[in-house]
Design an enzyme around this catalytic site. Structure first.
Site, PDB file in Angstrom:
ATOM      1  N   GLY A  15      40.694 -41.703 -19.604  1.00  0.00           N
ATOM      2  CA  GLY A  15      40.335 -41.589 -21.236  1.00  0.00           C
ATOM      3  C   GLY A  15      41.324 -41.293 -22.441  1.00  0.00           C
ATOM      4  N   LYS A  43      39.581 -49.172 -15.831  1.00  0.00           N
ATOM      5  CA  LYS A  43      40.227 -48.706 -16.702  1.00  0.00           C
ATOM      6  C   LYS A  43      41.985 -47.889 -15.848  1.00  0.00           C
ATOM      7  CE  LYS A  43      38.334 -45.578 -19.614  1.00  0.00           C
ATOM      8  NZ  LYS A  43      37.344 -43.908 -19.398  1.00  0.00           N
ATOM      9  N   LEU A 223      38.249 -28.384 -40.406  1.00  0.00           N
ATOM     10  CA  LEU A 223      38.520 -29.157 -40.899  1.00  0.00           C
ATOM     11  C   LEU A 223      37.788 -30.648 -42.118  1.00  0.00           C
ATOM     12  CD1 LEU A 223      40.703 -29.515 -38.305  1.00  0.00           C
ATOM     13  CD2 LEU A 223      41.806 -29.347 -40.319  1.00  0.00           C
ATOM     14  N   CYS A 272      34.633 -36.303 -32.574  1.00  0.00           N
ATOM     15  CA  CYS A 272      34.743 -34.789 -32.255  1.00  0.00           C
ATOM     16  C   CYS A 272      33.953 -34.502 -34.088  1.00  0.00           C
ATOM     17  CB  CYS A 272      36.298 -34.450 -32.741  1.00  0.00           C
ATOM     18  SG  CYS A 272      36.931 -35.151 -30.784  1.00  0.00           S
TER      19      CYS A 272
END
EC number: 1.1.1.22
Length: 465
Positions: A15, A43, A223, A272
């Site tokens: 990935g 993939k 963040l 994330c």
């Protein structure tokens, strides 16, 4: 296997993270051979044929230069046995059922990879997973019946989609966690040596695995917190007449804070930030620190508020027109500019809310794949008759009553020199009230108002139409 030399690497997972990391490691370590493996033949076939399944600046150029030392394969067992060091770069989504539902990381794919490594290995291995190292060490102890040595390291990635190759080539830091044992230290040193091929030693931090793993969660949580902090001020600015861009600049000029991650938006998304905050909340709860869990949970609640409030602001400005069935063009669907990734995109909330109010939504994104957008809409139970994916911006905006810019792509900017769209033709093709909602503050309001549009900007006060 030489004590201080790693010559063959296996990366399980073809990935985004696995391929980008492997490409740069191969690029900077000419003597190392890397095999990226995956169970998905489609993939692996795409990587081999150079019909790359992901789009990332500079990745294609690097892959061309490492073609002799970076391979892609579905033969996982062979790649494991040939490798000295094994990276595990598989998905770790949030648990959807059972213990930790909605918050804990689902490490089942990582666990399956480690079990496979222990089962098929015929020599000692260094394993670098994307999960809880302590959990994996216990698993290895249970399944290791051959007397082999498996060292587990933590090496969290800090990649931002759209700048991943740059982030790998010029990292702020590389974190490596290991057990405080001679074998653990030796394994960490071997991984350090790979990164030292291009990264100064003072940017490579070795620590224990818990510090490494928690450091990754903390970095992403903080963040995201900056984004939510500036976004929390947009509604206040809109109410009192302040300008959110001026606020961002004032705050960012403080050297203790700095200007990064202070651009107001419709909310953060991606695979994330939310996932890592949820994991941090779950960790705090499981340790009995409920006040800490609530503290970080507030960040997610603020982000949900920011996403939901944009539809409210558009419809409140429309007044009586809001009850009509309008056509609304949404420009941008990826979770941020610079990536084709539509996972956990904040734009979906706006689209879903608009469709739920009976409006027809036409979507255009200059980079995200049409089939990926359609799949995301389908999973959200948004039928194609109400949420349509357009081939270009002109098609999406034709006949629209409202345009909403949801992703800050350069294609949507209006400044001379950056202007790529025929905004005059778009304005002429719209229906009244010709409202532009700029959720990214990328357009010149006066320019579009001169074309007959009414412009609603994020974090700026606007009178009723």
């Amino acid at each position: 296997m030489a004590k201080d030399q790693t010559t063959r690497i296996c990366c399980i997972g073809a990935g985004y993270v696995g391929t980008c990391t492997s490409a740069v490691l191969a690029y900077k370590n000419p003597s190392v051979r890397i095999t990226v493996v995956d169970t998905s033949e489609a993939k692996i076939g795409a990587w081999r044929s150079r019909s790359f399944p992901i789009s990332e600046p500079c990745l294609q150029e690097i892959l061309k230069q490492v073609v002799e030392r970076l391979a892609f394969s579905t033969d996982i067992e062979a790649a494991i046995n040939a490798a000295d060091l094994i990276f595990i770069c598989v998905d770790t989504p949030t648990v959807t059922k059972g213990t930790g539902e909605g918050f804990a990381l689902d490490t089942s794919a990582v666990v399956a990879c480690v079990a496979k490594i222990v089962e098929v290995s015929t020599s000692d291995k260094i394993i670098v997973p994307c999960g809880t190292a302590d959990q994996l060490r216990k698993l290895i102890t249970q399944k290791n019946t051959k007397g082999l040595n498996f060292e587990v390291l933590s090496n969290p990635e800090f990649l931002a989609e759209g700048t991943a190759i740059h982030d790998l080539l010029h990292p702020d830091r590389v974190i490596i966690g290991a057990e405080n044992t001679p074998k653990g230290s030796n394994a960490a040193a071997r991984l350090v040596s790979l990164y030292q091929a291009w990264i100064p030693s003072d940017r490579i931090k070795t620590t224990n695995t818990w510090s490494s793993e928690l450091g990754k969660l903390a970095a992403n949580a903080m963040l995201a917190q900056r984004i939510s902090s500036i976004n929390s001020l947009t509604a206040i600015c809109e109410s009192v007449g302040a300008d959110i861009q001026d606020i961002s600049q004032i705050v960012g000029l403080d050297h203790r804070i700095g200007p990064h991650m202070l651009q107001a938006s419709i909310g953060f998304g991606g695979s994330c930030f939310e996932k890592d905050i949820r994991c941090l909340v779950y960790l705090a709860e499981s340790l009995g620190f409920r006040h800490i869990a609530r503290y970080w949970m507030a960040d997610l609640e603020m982000n949900d508020f920011q996403k939901a409030s944009q539809t409210e602001r558009i419809t409140s400005l429309l007044g009586p027109l809001a009850s009509s069935k309008l056509t609304i063009a949404v420009l941008g669907f990826s979770f941020k500019a610079g990536t084709t990734d539509v996972r956990s995109t904040p734009v979906l909330t706006i689209v879903r809310d608009l469709v739920g109010r009976g409006h027809k939504v036409k979507i255009f994104d200059p980079k995200a794949k049409k089939e990926d957008i359609q799949e995301t809409l389908c999973k959200a139970n948004l039928g194609r008759e109400r949420a349509i994916v357009s081939l270009n911006a002109m098609q999406a905006c034709d006949g629209a009553h409202v345009i909403a810019i949801a992703t800050a792509w350069d294609e949507f900017r209006t400044r001379p020199g950056l202007r790529r769209m025929d905004w005059k033709s778009i304005a002429d093709g719209m229906q009244q009230p010709r409202l532009m909602f700029d959720g990214c503050n990328v357009v010149d309001a006066k320019y579009l108002e001169g074309l007959g549009m009414k412009v609603l900007e994020l974090g700026r006060k606007q009178a009723m139409l």
